[in-house]
Design an enzyme around this catalytic site. Structure first.
Site, PDB file in Angstrom:
ATOM      1  N   GLU A  70       2.614  37.325 -20.278  1.00 28.28           N
ATOM      2  CA  GLU A  70       2.696  37.829 -21.649  1.00 28.28           C
ATOM      3  C   GLU A  70       4.156  38.049 -22.032  1.00 28.28           C
ATOM      4  OE1 GLU A  70       1.044  41.656 -24.287  1.00 28.28           O
ATOM      5  OE2 GLU A  70       0.852  41.682 -22.100  1.00 28.28           O
ATOM      6  N   LYS A 126      -2.319  37.472 -30.270  1.00 29.32           N
ATOM      7  CA  LYS A 126      -3.029  38.670 -29.821  1.00 29.32           C
ATOM      8  C   LYS A 126      -3.644  39.365 -31.031  1.00 29.32           C
ATOM      9  CE  LYS A 126      -2.103  42.488 -26.584  1.00 29.32           C
ATOM     10  NZ  LYS A 126      -1.030  43.136 -25.802  1.00 29.32           N
ATOM     11  N   CYS A 185      -3.573  40.418 -22.189  1.00 25.26           N
ATOM     12  CA  CYS A 185      -3.580  41.806 -21.735  1.00 25.26           C
ATOM     13  C   CYS A 185      -4.908  42.498 -22.086  1.00 25.26           C
ATOM     14  CB  CYS A 185      -2.363  42.544 -22.291  1.00 25.26           C
ATOM     15  SG  CYS A 185      -1.859  43.974 -21.290  1.00 25.26           S
TER      16      CYS A 185
END
Length: 376
Positions: free
Chosen positions: A95, A182, A216
């Site tokens: 990430e 995201k 995540c």
């Protein structure tokens, strides 16, 4: 089904511009080899049926060169060259690898107040982010083509003055495939990153399998996972910033739930990988840190559709963590449990995904021109 056998091989990295010190720091899993020996790479021999393909995959566990995107891209290419020299066909980076994960920073924010120092910190962070498309994306595509690998890269993307935590996908011919933004930044991430929408939840059908990514703590969102399962994901990439032991439970669960391979890549960072104080402050912990203090311990891992850990997790340092994926394991796992197939109950439970772009401003004149063009 044959049981996976783990073996280790000695590997001499290809001739790149790594320094001897950098090679030593890239101790590969397991990292207990004596310093006078070549690094060790953990390889998993799946011992599978020759009728099903095997894909060699690598997750990169390494730190960003913070605030220095050109240097980070140089480092990414060195890592990619090393993975390709080992025979990897798919390489997954952590990430926010390009642009950086701003661990420990609060950007001078309190409810009802923002400091001048925090605003300047955001300016510098914004400057390190990349446009998509843009020259950095072109370079990443060129790297994927040069080393003939499928590349999954975590970046900080800027669109105007809004930042997004994004994953970019490239094929082994050097073509940019697309991106995932995201959709739900966690906690204080929300003050610096925008929210992705349903238009960037892709799963790409490639010669090595159907590849997608969740970033995540998005991986804790069951409806997002279900959407990806419905798109047929087979190689589920999970770039992360979470190095806790608990993360491993989530990764194993997703592999079992989705009947897919899970590849989780995280940075391994020490305090000295970030700018020194007072330029950069780890809020609340700075006084306790030395330059060598570990601020993100990694934990990168590769897991099979049966929940077997194929490689990792590694908490020892920067590493390339690799395994051979027997694609036949997907069908074997789905025979037991296909979450959007024979184990679904659509007459009882269903999901609607709004997968169109959510634009804040729409110009009707542009729409009218499109309609006229379509009619003519």
């Amino acid at each position: 089904m044959q049981r996976a056998e783990v073996k280790t091989e000695r590997f001499q990295p290809p001739n790149t511009d790594w320094s001897e010190t950098e090679r030593d720091q890239m101790a590969l899993v397991p990292s207990s080899a004596p310093v006078n020996e070549s690094p060790v790479i953990t390889e998993v021999d799946m011992g599978g049926d020759d009728s099903t393909p095997t894909v060699r995959a690598t997750v990169v566990q390494a730190s960003t060169v913070f605030y220095d995107t050109p240097a980070t891209l140089d480092k990414a290419e060195r890592l990619l060259a090393e993975a390709a020299g080992y025979g990897s066909q798919l390489v997954v980076f952590p990430e926010a690898f390009v642009g950086g994960y701003p661990r420990g920073s609060n950007f001078g924010v309190a409810i009802g107040n923002r400091t001048a120092k925090g605003k300047e910190e955001f300016r510098k962070y914004h400057a390190a982010a990349i446009n998509v498309p843009g020259p950095e994306v072109d370079r990443l595509a060129s790297m994927a083509g040069k080393y003939k690998v499928f590349l999954v890269m975590g970046v900080i993307e800027k669109e105007g003055y809004t930042l997004y935590c994004t994953v970019l996908f490239f094929d082994s011919q050097g073509c940019y495939l697309g991106k995932h933004r995201k959709i739900m930044p966690t906690a204080l991430e929300r003050i610096i990153w925008g929210f992705g929408d349903g238009s960037t939840i892709p799963v790409f059908d490639t010669p090595i399998g159907k590849i997608g990514a969740a970033i995540c703590w998005e991986n804790k969102m069951p409806l997002l996972r279900t959407a990806m399962y419905a798109k047929g994901i087979e190689i589920y990439c999970a770039p992360t910033a979470d190095s806790r032991d608990l993360w491993q439970a989530s990764m194993t669960h997703i592999a079992l739930e989705g009947g897919c391979f899970v590849l989780s890549a995280n940075q391994f960072c020490r305090r000295k990988d970030y700018p020194p104080p007072p330029e950069y402050i780890f809020s609340g912990t700075e006084e306790e840190l030395t330059p060598d203090s570990v601020v993100c311990a990694g934990g990168s891992v590769i897991i099979s559709p049966s929940g077997t850990i194929l490689a990792g997790p590694n908490y020892d340092g920067e590493a390339l963590i690799s395994a051979d994926l027997d694609i036949g394991d997907i069908a074997r796992a789905k025979f037991d449990f296909d979450v959007v197939g024979h184990y679904a109950r659509p007459e009882v439970l269903s999901l609607i995904v709004r997968d169109h772009p959510a634009n804040p401003v729409t110009f009707t004149s542009a729409s009218a021109k499109t309609e006229v063009s379509d009619k003519s």
